[in-house]
Design an enzyme around this catalytic site. Sequence first.
Site, mmCIF file in Angstrom:
data_model
loop_
_atom_site.group_PDB
_atom_site.id
_atom_site.type_symbol
_atom_site.label_atom_id
_atom_site.label_comp_id
_atom_site.label_asym_id
_atom_site.label_seq_id
_atom_site.Cartn_x
_atom_site.Cartn_y
_atom_site.Cartn_z
ATOM 1 N N ARG A 48 9.282 0.624 2.967
ATOM 2 C CA ARG A 48 7.932 0.059 3.063
ATOM 3 C C ARG A 48 7.876 -1.173 3.953
ATOM 4 N NH1 ARG A 48 3.823 -2.882 -0.103
ATOM 5 N NH2 ARG A 48 1.938 -1.602 -0.228
ATOM 6 N N ILE A 67 -2.657 -1.730 3.403
ATOM 7 C CA ILE A 67 -1.705 -0.720 2.926
ATOM 8 C C ILE A 67 -1.892 -0.737 1.411
ATOM 9 C CG2 ILE A 67 0.165 -2.476 2.989
ATOM 10 C CD1 ILE A 67 2.193 -0.232 3.400
ATOM 11 N N SER A 68 -2.100 0.416 0.803
ATOM 12 C CA SER A 68 -2.394 0.475 -0.631
ATOM 13 C C SER A 68 -1.233 -0.084 -1.444
ATOM 14 C CB SER A 68 -2.666 1.912 -1.075
ATOM 15 O OG SER A 68 -3.792 2.443 -0.404
ATOM 16 N N GLN A 69 -1.566 -0.572 -2.624
ATOM 17 C CA GLN A 69 -0.556 -1.059 -3.579
ATOM 18 C C GLN A 69 0.380 0.101 -3.950
ATOM 19 O OE1 GLN A 69 -2.529 -2.690 -6.991
ATOM 20 N NE2 GLN A 69 -0.640 -2.862 -8.170
#
Length: 216
Positions: free
Chosen positions: A39, A65-67
Amino acid sequence: MDYQDTLRHQGLRKRLVDGLQVKGIRDAKVLAAIGKVPRHLFLDSSFIQFAYKDQAFPIGAGQTISQPYTVAFQTLLLQVEPHDKILEVGTGSGYQAAVLIEMGATVYTIERQKELYLKTQALLPQIGYNPKFFYGDGYKGLPTYGPFDKIIVTAGAPIIPPDLVQQLKIGGRMVIPLGPPEKQVMTLVIKTGENEFVKENHGTFVFVPMLKGIVK
Ligand code: SAH
């Protein structure tokens, strides 16, 4: 940028995965995929220390960017099988697409902001992920590439886009956060017939909005 995945990164990622497990993500395949995707390479290098916190993070062009928890939760609801053909609406950083690819899916991903589309299309193949990239309006989906086994929408949508239901196979699953910009209900749509579907609600989340049209 150098694309290193050091032991330190791997250790941080292991802790992230352990944390997701504590928060209720129990699916071994989803956890394994999150455990594999580097990530930190999806964030600008100055923000690397945030990469393995369970938080959303800005990626430019007003997007996030999503959790990781949210990525894990949506992926879980999708019930990804190897060789699934999946449409993702909202490419963003490409992180969610990478997680789906790690699970063996073929991913078609569509982004409305040209800047993000170009940036992610350049980055992802360099770190080993090759979804099919499209620049366009996710409300319309990809009619010439459907039908899809699964559809995942990674922006908050005011309605279930009818074109997307149409592009879903019968028996297929769509995971979509539905509601106004302030907060949305994570919704699982299962297509039960040519013009029929059932819906299940899976709690409240906050996404950036799904907007109409494209941004040049
Ligand atoms: N899946 C992404 C999350 C990105 S945030 C990731 O893993 O990083 C949501 C993204 O949806 C944003 O990049 C936004 O520009 C995009 N988006 C919003 N409305 C859209 C639409 N109608 N069609 C395609 N993309 C859209």
